[in-house]
Write a protein that holds these residues in place. Structure first.
Motif, PDB file in Angstrom:
ATOM      1  N   GLY A   1       0.399  -1.382   0.024  1.00 25.18           N
ATOM      2  CA  GLY A   1       0.397   0.323  -0.003  1.00 25.18           C
ATOM      3  C   GLY A   1       0.764   1.017   0.227  1.00 25.18           C
ATOM      4  N   ASP A   2       0.087   2.374  -0.088  1.00 25.63           N
ATOM      5  CA  ASP A   2       1.061   3.583  -0.132  1.00 25.63           C
ATOM      6  C   ASP A   2       1.671   4.432   0.391  1.00 25.63           C
ATOM      7  N   GLU A   3       1.438   3.532   2.236  1.00 24.07           N
ATOM      8  CA  GLU A   3       2.346   3.944   3.392  1.00 24.07           C
ATOM      9  C   GLU A   3       3.558   3.307   3.041  1.00 24.07           C
ATOM     10  N   TRP A   4       3.811   2.248   2.329  1.00 22.74           N
ATOM     11  CA  TRP A   4       4.881   1.726   2.479  1.00 22.74           C
ATOM     12  C   TRP A   4       5.947   1.941   1.338  1.00 22.74           C
ATOM     13  N   ASN A   5       6.770   2.423   1.731  1.00 22.18           N
ATOM     14  CA  ASN A   5       8.164   1.838   0.804  1.00 22.18           C
ATOM     15  C   ASN A   5       9.534   1.244   0.772  1.00 22.18           C
ATOM     16  N   GLN A   6      10.737   0.862  -0.177  1.00 22.72           N
ATOM     17  CA  GLN A   6      11.448   0.706  -0.236  1.00 22.72           C
ATOM     18  C   GLN A   6      12.280   0.617   1.436  1.00 22.72           C
ATOM     19  N   LYS A   7      12.217   1.836   1.478  1.00 23.56           N
ATOM     20  CA  LYS A   7      13.392   1.720   2.795  1.00 23.56           C
ATOM     21  C   LYS A   7      12.809   1.464   3.754  1.00 23.56           C
ATOM     22  N   LYS A   8      11.191   1.394   3.804  1.00 26.71           N
ATOM     23  CA  LYS A   8      10.012   0.530   5.477  1.00 26.71           C
ATOM     24  C   LYS A   8      10.522  -0.980   5.341  1.00 26.71           C
ATOM     25  N   ILE A   9      10.678  -1.363   3.984  1.00 23.65           N
ATOM     26  CA  ILE A   9      10.577  -2.771   3.595  1.00 23.65           C
ATOM     27  C   ILE A   9      12.457  -3.089   4.620  1.00 23.65           C
ATOM     28  N   SER A  10      13.214  -2.652   3.738  1.00 27.04           N
ATOM     29  CA  SER A  10      13.906  -3.165   4.555  1.00 27.04           C
ATOM     30  C   SER A  10      14.363  -2.708   5.708  1.00 27.04           C
ATOM     31  N   LEU A  11      13.702  -1.453   6.383  1.00 24.92           N
ATOM     32  CA  LEU A  11      13.801  -1.446   7.689  1.00 24.92           C
ATOM     33  C   LEU A  11      13.273  -2.952   8.249  1.00 24.92           C
ATOM     34  N   LEU A  12      11.938  -3.371   7.927  1.00 25.64           N
ATOM     35  CA  LEU A  12      11.336  -4.416   8.398  1.00 25.64           C
ATOM     36  C   LEU A  12      12.194  -5.734   8.578  1.00 25.64           C
ATOM     37  N   GLU A  13      12.505  -5.822   7.123  1.00 25.11           N
ATOM     38  CA  GLU A  13      13.335  -6.799   7.248  1.00 25.11           C
ATOM     39  C   GLU A  13      14.251  -7.597   8.063  1.00 25.11           C
ATOM     40  N   ALA A  14      14.882  -6.161   9.060  1.00 27.45           N
ATOM     41  CA  ALA A  14      16.301  -5.849   9.974  1.00 27.45           C
ATOM     42  C   ALA A  14      15.565  -6.132  10.704  1.00 27.45           C
ATOM     43  N   LYS A  15      13.844  -6.341  11.668  1.00 31.04           N
ATOM     44  CA  LYS A  15      13.970  -5.973  12.448  1.00 31.04           C
ATOM     45  C   LYS A  15      13.756  -7.789  13.051  1.00 31.04           C
ATOM     46  N   GLU A  16      13.744  -7.883  14.331  1.00 31.19           N
ATOM     47  CA  GLU A  16      13.696  -9.555  15.092  1.00 31.19           C
ATOM     48  C   GLU A  16      12.338 -10.631  15.242  1.00 31.19           C
ATOM     49  N   SER A  17      11.384  -9.178  15.932  1.00 28.22           N
ATOM     50  CA  SER A  17       9.809  -9.688  15.616  1.00 28.22           C
ATOM     51  C   SER A  17       9.045  -8.749  15.239  1.00 28.22           C
TER      52      SER A  17
END
Length: 61
Positions: A29-45
């Motif tokens: 969706g609109d509130e997501w971008n590549q940078k947010k996905i990258s940060l998400l993939e770094a999260k443990e939980s």
């Protein structure tokens, strides 16, 4: 028992499915971008509802 790193697993599945971060962001969706996905993939939980949303967006049952 070793803790599951959910972000790393999201990245593994995304790469196995051949989906780029930009494409997953677009599907989420609109509130997501590549940078947010990258940060998400770094999260443990990751929150369960978001994991379900990622699963649906990546067309993975």
């Amino acid at each position: 028992m070793q803790k599951i790193h959910e972000g790393r697993n999201v990245k593994r599945f995304r790469e196995m499915l051949g989906i780029k971060q930009e494409a997953l962001a677009f599907e989420l969706g609109d509130e997501w971008n590549q940078k947010k996905i990258s940060l998400l993939e770094a999260k443990e939980s990751i929150d369960t509802p978001l994991l379900s949303q990622i699963s649906a967006a990546s067309k993975y049952p």
